[in-house]
Design a protein around this motif. Sequence first.
Motif, PDB file in Angstrom:
ATOM      1  N   VAL A 188       1.127  -1.194  -0.095  1.00  0.00           N
ATOM      2  CA  VAL A 188       0.329   0.220   0.447  1.00  0.00           C
ATOM      3  C   VAL A 188       1.035   0.731  -0.464  1.00  0.00           C
ATOM      4  O   VAL A 188       0.830   2.031   0.943  1.00  0.00           O
ATOM      5  CB  VAL A 188      -0.897   0.470   1.550  1.00  0.00           C
ATOM      6  CG1 VAL A 188      -2.762  -1.231   1.020  1.00  0.00           C
ATOM      7  CG2 VAL A 188       0.092  -0.155   2.582  1.00  0.00           C
ATOM      8  N   SER A 189       1.514   0.582  -0.553  1.00  0.00           N
ATOM      9  CA  SER A 189       2.871   2.239  -0.696  1.00  0.00           C
ATOM     10  C   SER A 189       2.102   3.694  -1.632  1.00  0.00           C
ATOM     11  O   SER A 189       1.083   3.678  -1.968  1.00  0.00           O
ATOM     12  CB  SER A 189       4.226   2.109  -0.855  1.00  0.00           C
ATOM     13  OG  SER A 189       3.911   1.244  -2.413  1.00  0.00           O
ATOM     14  N   ASN A 190       2.826   4.820  -1.844  1.00  0.00           N
ATOM     15  CA  ASN A 190       2.929   5.755  -1.965  1.00  0.00           C
ATOM     16  C   ASN A 190       1.906   5.182  -3.760  1.00  0.00           C
ATOM     17  O   ASN A 190       1.435   6.352  -4.476  1.00  0.00           O
ATOM     18  CB  ASN A 190       3.772   7.127  -1.948  1.00  0.00           C
ATOM     19  CG  ASN A 190       3.286   7.955  -2.456  1.00  0.00           C
ATOM     20  OD1 ASN A 190       2.549   8.935  -2.055  1.00  0.00           O
ATOM     21  ND2 ASN A 190       4.269   9.091  -3.377  1.00  0.00           N
ATOM     22  N   SER A 191       2.861   4.439  -4.159  1.00  0.00           N
ATOM     23  CA  SER A 191       2.570   4.352  -5.407  1.00  0.00           C
ATOM     24  C   SER A 191       1.455   3.591  -6.374  1.00  0.00           C
ATOM     25  O   SER A 191       1.124   3.467  -6.927  1.00  0.00           O
ATOM     26  CB  SER A 191       4.006   3.496  -6.272  1.00  0.00           C
ATOM     27  OG  SER A 191       3.956   2.131  -6.253  1.00  0.00           O
TER      28      SER A 191
ATOM     29  N   PHE B 136      -2.289   2.836   5.412  1.00  0.00           N
ATOM     30  CA  PHE B 136      -0.482   3.748   5.161  1.00  0.00           C
ATOM     31  C   PHE B 136      -0.983   4.450   3.630  1.00  0.00           C
ATOM     32  O   PHE B 136      -1.390   3.752   2.657  1.00  0.00           O
ATOM     33  CB  PHE B 136       0.884   2.994   5.021  1.00  0.00           C
ATOM     34  CG  PHE B 136       0.787   2.112   6.233  1.00  0.00           C
ATOM     35  CD1 PHE B 136       1.047   2.684   7.869  1.00  0.00           C
ATOM     36  CD2 PHE B 136       0.897   1.292   6.050  1.00  0.00           C
ATOM     37  CE1 PHE B 136       0.775   2.331   8.637  1.00  0.00           C
ATOM     38  CE2 PHE B 136       1.519   0.316   7.514  1.00  0.00           C
ATOM     39  CZ  PHE B 136       1.448   0.599   8.570  1.00  0.00           C
ATOM     40  N   VAL B 137      -0.988   6.015   4.194  1.00  0.00           N
ATOM     41  CA  VAL B 137      -0.751   6.613   2.723  1.00  0.00           C
ATOM     42  C   VAL B 137       0.432   7.290   2.366  1.00  0.00           C
ATOM     43  O   VAL B 137       0.697   7.677   3.507  1.00  0.00           O
ATOM     44  CB  VAL B 137      -2.182   7.072   2.281  1.00  0.00           C
ATOM     45  CG1 VAL B 137      -3.629   6.566   2.387  1.00  0.00           C
ATOM     46  CG2 VAL B 137      -2.523   8.435   3.314  1.00  0.00           C
TER      47      VAL B 137
ATOM     48  N   SER C  71       2.630  -8.973  -2.871  1.00  0.00           N
ATOM     49  CA  SER C  71       2.996  -8.226  -4.060  1.00  0.00           C
ATOM     50  C   SER C  71       3.610  -7.368  -3.805  1.00  0.00           C
ATOM     51  O   SER C  71       3.584  -6.904  -2.998  1.00  0.00           O
ATOM     52  CB  SER C  71       1.156  -8.261  -3.981  1.00  0.00           C
ATOM     53  OG  SER C  71       0.442  -6.978  -2.869  1.00  0.00           O
ATOM     54  N   GLY C  72       2.903  -6.186  -5.435  1.00  0.00           N
ATOM     55  CA  GLY C  72       4.381  -4.935  -5.472  1.00  0.00           C
ATOM     56  C   GLY C  72       4.455  -4.434  -6.921  1.00  0.00           C
ATOM     57  O   GLY C  72       3.771  -5.053  -7.642  1.00  0.00           O
ATOM     58  N   ASP C  73       4.750  -3.181  -7.061  1.00  0.00           N
ATOM     59  CA  ASP C  73       4.381  -2.316  -7.925  1.00  0.00           C
ATOM     60  C   ASP C  73       5.868  -1.781  -7.865  1.00  0.00           C
ATOM     61  O   ASP C  73       5.778  -0.750  -9.230  1.00  0.00           O
ATOM     62  CB  ASP C  73       3.208  -1.663  -7.856  1.00  0.00           C
ATOM     63  CG  ASP C  73       3.118  -0.487  -8.042  1.00  0.00           C
ATOM     64  OD1 ASP C  73       3.507  -0.534  -6.796  1.00  0.00           O
ATOM     65  OD2 ASP C  73       2.420   0.250  -7.856  1.00  0.00           O
ATOM     66  N   GLY C  74       6.854  -1.621  -7.385  1.00  0.00           N
ATOM     67  CA  GLY C  74       7.732  -1.281  -7.612  1.00  0.00           C
ATOM     68  C   GLY C  74       8.757  -1.656  -6.700  1.00  0.00           C
ATOM     69  O   GLY C  74       8.532  -2.729  -5.798  1.00  0.00           O
TER      70      GLY C  74
END
Length: 214
Positions: free
Chosen positions: A28-31, A104-105, A136-139
Motif C-alpha cells: 500500500v505504498s505511495n505508488s 498507510f498513505v 505483492s508489489g509494483d515497485g
Amino acid sequence: MHRLALCLALLPLPARACETALLLLVDVSNSIDVAEYRLQVDGLADALADPEISEELVRGRSALAVVQWSGADKQELTIPWRQMFSPLDVRGLSNETRTMPRAFVLSDTAPAEALAFALDQFATAPDCKRRIIDVSGDGTPNAGSDIRPLPRRAERMGVTINGIAIEGMGLAITGFFRRFVITRDGFVMTARGYRDYPRAIREKILREVSRVFG
C-alpha cells in the motif's frame, strides 16, 4: 479388550491438521492510488470467495493472515491468523478483506522490513505443513534496508516466499522479484497492471493452497 476400547474412546481427539499457513503481504505504498488499492482488495476478496479456492482452503484447514506494508516503519497486521474450517469461515475472511481500510498513505516502499515483519508473524501461526508468504508489489525499494538477506532467513525458517509482481510504468518488477524477493522454492506471478491483478492473485492463491500444484 473392552477396557482398551473404552480407554481409546476417552482419549482427546487430535487437533485438526493444517495444510498451509499463508500470509498475504499487500503493498500500500505511495505508488498505489485509491483505485489501485480497491482493485487489489476486491481482487483478493474475490479470489478467496472463488469456489475452487474456498474448497481447497477448507479441505486443507489452511490458515491465512493479511499484512499491509509500505515504508520502513509501516507494517500492520490487518487480519490476524484465521484458520478455515468451513465455507462460512472463508466467506467471512473474504468479506473482511474487501472492507479493510487502507493502513498507510503517502509512504515509501521498503520490502525488506515488510518481509521481516511477515516472518515474525509465523511465531503465532497455527502448526501447518507449509508456511508461505505471498507478497505483492509494483515497485522497487526506495527506503529501508537490504532485502537480499531476507529470502535466506525465510529458508532457514522453512518459509516459502512467492511474489505477485504488478507491472507498470516500464519497470521490470518481475525480474526484481525473481532475483531478490522470492526463496529458491518460490515463484513469481506477473499481473500486467492492476486490472490484471484479480486474475493473477486467483491463480497464485490456488497454486499455493492446492495439494497438487502448491
